[in-house]
Design a protein around this motif. Sequence first.
Motif, PDB file in Angstrom:
ATOM      1  N   GLU A  94       0.831  -1.205   0.000  1.00 42.87           N
ATOM      2  CA  GLU A  94       0.000   0.000   0.000  1.00 42.87           C
ATOM      3  C   GLU A  94       0.868   1.259   0.000  1.00 42.87           C
ATOM      4  OE1 GLU A  94      -3.305   2.092   2.874  1.00 42.87           O
ATOM      5  OE2 GLU A  94      -3.217  -0.098   2.829  1.00 42.87           O
ATOM      6  N   LYS A  95       1.921   1.238   0.789  1.00 42.14           N
ATOM      7  CA  LYS A  95       2.829   2.385   0.888  1.00 42.14           C
ATOM      8  C   LYS A  95       3.511   2.666  -0.451  1.00 42.14           C
ATOM      9  CE  LYS A  95       6.871   3.853   3.521  1.00 42.14           C
ATOM     10  NZ  LYS A  95       7.729   3.505   4.666  1.00 42.14           N
ATOM     11  N   VAL A  96       4.030   1.635  -1.105  1.00 43.16           N
ATOM     12  CA  VAL A  96       4.741   1.856  -2.363  1.00 43.16           C
ATOM     13  C   VAL A  96       3.778   2.252  -3.489  1.00 43.16           C
ATOM     14  CG1 VAL A  96       6.659   0.348  -1.705  1.00 43.16           C
ATOM     15  CG2 VAL A  96       4.837  -0.567  -3.122  1.00 43.16           C
ATOM     16  N   THR A  97       2.566   1.711  -3.460  1.00 44.39           N
ATOM     17  CA  THR A  97       1.565   2.094  -4.455  1.00 44.39           C
ATOM     18  C   THR A  97       1.237   3.568  -4.317  1.00 44.39           C
ATOM     19  OG1 THR A  97       0.644  -0.133  -4.523  1.00 44.39           O
ATOM     20  CG2 THR A  97      -0.771   1.661  -5.303  1.00 44.39           C
ATOM     21  N   ASP A  98       0.993   4.020  -3.094  1.00 38.46           N
ATOM     22  CA  ASP A  98       0.690   5.433  -2.858  1.00 38.46           C
ATOM     23  C   ASP A  98       1.833   6.329  -3.330  1.00 38.46           C
ATOM     24  OD1 ASP A  98      -1.718   4.674  -1.754  1.00 38.46           O
ATOM     25  OD2 ASP A  98      -1.085   4.985   0.336  1.00 38.46           O
ATOM     26  N   ALA A  99       3.063   5.952  -3.013  1.00 38.48           N
ATOM     27  CA  ALA A  99       4.226   6.758  -3.393  1.00 38.48           C
ATOM     28  C   ALA A  99       4.400   6.801  -4.909  1.00 38.48           C
ATOM     29  CB  ALA A  99       5.484   6.206  -2.728  1.00 38.48           C
ATOM     30  N   TYR A 100       4.234   5.657  -5.550  1.00 29.44           N
ATOM     31  CA  TYR A 100       4.427   5.603  -7.003  1.00 29.44           C
ATOM     32  C   TYR A 100       3.350   6.404  -7.728  1.00 29.44           C
ATOM     33  CZ  TYR A 100       5.912   3.865 -11.520  1.00 29.44           C
ATOM     34  OH  TYR A 100       6.383   3.798 -12.807  1.00 29.44           O
ATOM     35  N   LEU A 101       2.101   6.240  -7.314  1.00 35.60           N
ATOM     36  CA  LEU A 101       1.011   6.954  -7.981  1.00 35.60           C
ATOM     37  C   LEU A 101       1.058   8.453  -7.708  1.00 35.60           C
ATOM     38  CD1 LEU A 101      -1.933   4.435  -7.559  1.00 35.60           C
ATOM     39  CD2 LEU A 101      -0.491   4.846  -9.586  1.00 35.60           C
ATOM     40  N   LYS A 102       1.597   8.842  -6.573  1.00 35.92           N
ATOM     41  CA  LYS A 102       1.764  10.267  -6.291  1.00 35.92           C
ATOM     42  C   LYS A 102       2.783  10.867  -7.254  1.00 35.92           C
ATOM     43  CE  LYS A 102       2.885  13.567  -2.664  1.00 35.92           C
ATOM     44  NZ  LYS A 102       3.319  13.751  -1.273  1.00 35.92           N
ATOM     45  N   ARG A 103       3.854  10.136  -7.521  1.00 34.17           N
ATOM     46  CA  ARG A 103       4.905  10.632  -8.418  1.00 34.17           C
ATOM     47  C   ARG A 103       4.501  10.509  -9.884  1.00 34.17           C
ATOM     48  NH1 ARG A 103      10.962  10.748  -8.219  1.00 34.17           N
ATOM     49  NH2 ARG A 103      11.381  12.214  -9.890  1.00 34.17           N
ATOM     50  N   PHE A 104       3.782   9.437 -10.213  1.00 31.56           N
ATOM     51  CA  PHE A 104       3.386   9.171 -11.601  1.00 31.56           C
ATOM     52  C   PHE A 104       1.887   8.886 -11.671  1.00 31.56           C
ATOM     53  CE2 PHE A 104       7.758   7.538 -11.072  1.00 31.56           C
ATOM     54  CZ  PHE A 104       8.416   8.429 -11.905  1.00 31.56           C
ATOM     55  N   PRO A 105       1.052   9.920 -11.549  1.00 33.82           N
ATOM     56  CA  PRO A 105      -0.394   9.716 -11.519  1.00 33.82           C
ATOM     57  C   PRO A 105      -0.948   9.023 -12.763  1.00 33.82           C
ATOM     58  CG  PRO A 105       0.150  12.030 -11.085  1.00 33.82           C
ATOM     59  CD  PRO A 105       1.424  11.319 -11.383  1.00 33.82           C
ATOM     60  N   VAL A 106      -0.275   9.173 -13.900  1.00 32.45           N
ATOM     61  CA  VAL A 106      -0.752   8.530 -15.122  1.00 32.45           C
ATOM     62  C   VAL A 106      -0.767   7.006 -14.972  1.00 32.45           C
ATOM     63  CG1 VAL A 106       1.493   8.373 -16.283  1.00 32.45           C
ATOM     64  CG2 VAL A 106      -0.600   8.614 -17.638  1.00 32.45           C
ATOM     65  N   ALA A 107       0.007   6.467 -14.047  1.00 29.48           N
ATOM     66  CA  ALA A 107       0.040   5.010 -13.828  1.00 29.48           C
ATOM     67  C   ALA A 107      -1.308   4.489 -13.332  1.00 29.48           C
ATOM     68  CB  ALA A 107       1.150   4.647 -12.846  1.00 29.48           C
ATOM     69  N   MET A 108      -2.170   5.378 -12.825  1.00 27.63           N
ATOM     70  CA  MET A 108      -3.509   4.959 -12.400  1.00 27.63           C
ATOM     71  C   MET A 108      -4.331   4.450 -13.579  1.00 27.63           C
ATOM     72  SD  MET A 108      -4.811   7.635  -9.527  1.00 27.63           S
ATOM     73  CE  MET A 108      -3.940   9.134  -9.911  1.00 27.63           C
ATOM     74  N   LEU A 109      -3.972   4.886 -14.793  1.00 24.08           N
ATOM     75  CA  LEU A 109      -4.732   4.537 -15.986  1.00 24.08           C
ATOM     76  C   LEU A 109      -4.352   3.179 -16.559  1.00 24.08           C
ATOM     77  CD1 LEU A 109      -4.580   8.018 -17.748  1.00 24.08           C
ATOM     78  CD2 LEU A 109      -6.405   7.092 -16.299  1.00 24.08           C
ATOM     79  N   MET A 110      -3.334   2.560 -15.992  1.00 19.49           N
ATOM     80  CA  MET A 110      -2.904   1.268 -16.520  1.00 19.49           C
ATOM     81  C   MET A 110      -2.736   0.260 -15.399  1.00 19.49           C
ATOM     82  SD  MET A 110       0.958   2.269 -17.538  1.00 19.49           S
ATOM     83  CE  MET A 110       1.405   3.898 -17.041  1.00 19.49           C
ATOM     84  N   GLU A 111      -2.712  -0.985 -15.779  1.00 19.41           N
ATOM     85  CA  GLU A 111      -2.462  -2.027 -14.797  1.00 19.41           C
ATOM     86  C   GLU A 111      -0.976  -1.999 -14.459  1.00 19.41           C
ATOM     87  OE1 GLU A 111      -2.709  -6.840 -14.488  1.00 19.41           O
ATOM     88  OE2 GLU A 111      -4.182  -5.800 -15.723  1.00 19.41           O
ATOM     89  N   THR A 112      -0.672  -1.870 -13.186  1.00 12.60           N
ATOM     90  CA  THR A 112       0.732  -1.786 -12.786  1.00 12.60           C
ATOM     91  C   THR A 112       1.088  -2.936 -11.858  1.00 12.60           C
ATOM     92  OG1 THR A 112       0.162  -0.326 -10.952  1.00 12.60           O
ATOM     93  CG2 THR A 112       0.868   0.738 -12.982  1.00 12.60           C
ATOM     94  N   ARG A 113       2.258  -3.447 -12.042  1.00 16.65           N
ATOM     95  CA  ARG A 113       2.817  -4.461 -11.154  1.00 16.65           C
ATOM     96  C   ARG A 113       4.051  -3.817 -10.558  1.00 16.65           C
ATOM     97  NH1 ARG A 113       2.517 -10.519 -12.184  1.00 16.65           N
ATOM     98  NH2 ARG A 113       3.429 -11.350 -10.288  1.00 16.65           N
ATOM     99  N   LEU A 114       3.958  -3.477  -9.285  1.00  8.97           N
ATOM    100  CA  LEU A 114       5.047  -2.755  -8.636  1.00  8.97           C
ATOM    101  C   LEU A 114       6.071  -3.702  -8.033  1.00  8.97           C
ATOM    102  CD1 LEU A 114       3.046   0.117  -6.945  1.00  8.97           C
ATOM    103  CD2 LEU A 114       4.620   0.310  -8.863  1.00  8.97           C
ATOM    104  N   TRP A 115       7.310  -3.247  -8.064  1.00 12.32           N
ATOM    105  CA  TRP A 115       8.451  -3.961  -7.504  1.00 12.32           C
ATOM    106  C   TRP A 115       9.213  -2.981  -6.622  1.00 12.32           C
ATOM    107  CZ3 TRP A 115       9.100  -9.082  -8.980  1.00 12.32           C
ATOM    108  CH2 TRP A 115       8.328  -9.499 -10.064  1.00 12.32           C
ATOM    109  N   ILE A 116       9.956  -3.517  -5.684  1.00 10.63           N
ATOM    110  CA  ILE A 116      10.764  -2.682  -4.804  1.00 10.63           C
ATOM    111  C   ILE A 116      12.179  -3.265  -4.735  1.00 10.63           C
ATOM    112  CG2 ILE A 116       9.968  -3.920  -2.732  1.00 10.63           C
ATOM    113  CD1 ILE A 116      10.139  -1.163  -1.262  1.00 10.63           C
ATOM    114  N   VAL A 117      13.152  -2.391  -4.880  1.00  7.07           N
ATOM    115  CA  VAL A 117      14.552  -2.792  -4.727  1.00  7.07           C
ATOM    116  C   VAL A 117      15.028  -2.257  -3.383  1.00  7.07           C
ATOM    117  CG1 VAL A 117      16.917  -2.620  -5.581  1.00  7.07           C
ATOM    118  CG2 VAL A 117      15.022  -2.678  -7.191  1.00  7.07           C
ATOM    119  N   LYS A 118      15.255  -3.162  -2.446  1.00  4.30           N
ATOM    120  CA  LYS A 118      15.849  -2.778  -1.166  1.00  4.30           C
ATOM    121  C   LYS A 118      17.350  -2.665  -1.408  1.00  4.30           C
ATOM    122  CE  LYS A 118      12.346  -3.293   1.834  1.00  4.30           C
ATOM    123  NZ  LYS A 118      12.090  -2.653   3.094  1.00  4.30           N
TER     124      LYS A 118
END
Length: 144
Positions: A94-118
């Motif tokens: 939930e945290k990474v989704t919120d951060a990514y969509l805040k930075r790239f709102p256009v991603a809301m228009l597509m299906e996204t599969r998020l990944w995180i690099v620690k």
Amino acid sequence: MIDERVIRFFRKHHVLTIATTVDNEPWCANCFYVYLADENALVFTTDLETRHGREFLINSLVAGSVVLETSILGKIRGIQFQGIVTEPEGDLAEKVTDAYLKRFPVAMLMETRLWIVKLTHIKMTDNKLGFGKKIVWKKEEARG
């Protein structure tokens, strides 16, 4: 503790190159990202139809870079990194989704599969600090 100059650089930029290796065959791809300082992690999106997406599932150890493109020697700056890539779960998802969509709102228009690099190792070159000046950070558990 991560040097504030590294954090500012990650936050200022938005495209990373990420490299995978499977069966001694290297591959790299460019992705839009957002940096989460409190997690010391990069969040990006790609799907499993991409080569790098499939390879994350086989070998989660990755390397990459974020660079400032310039031909002026004194302004050369960039980061090389190593880390472990995973798909975030639970509260982190939930945290990474919120951060990514805040930075790239256009991603809301597509299906996204998020990944995180620690991040486990960061080396920043910053010629603004002096030619070839490096700032290096390694995660304690990653030291051999």
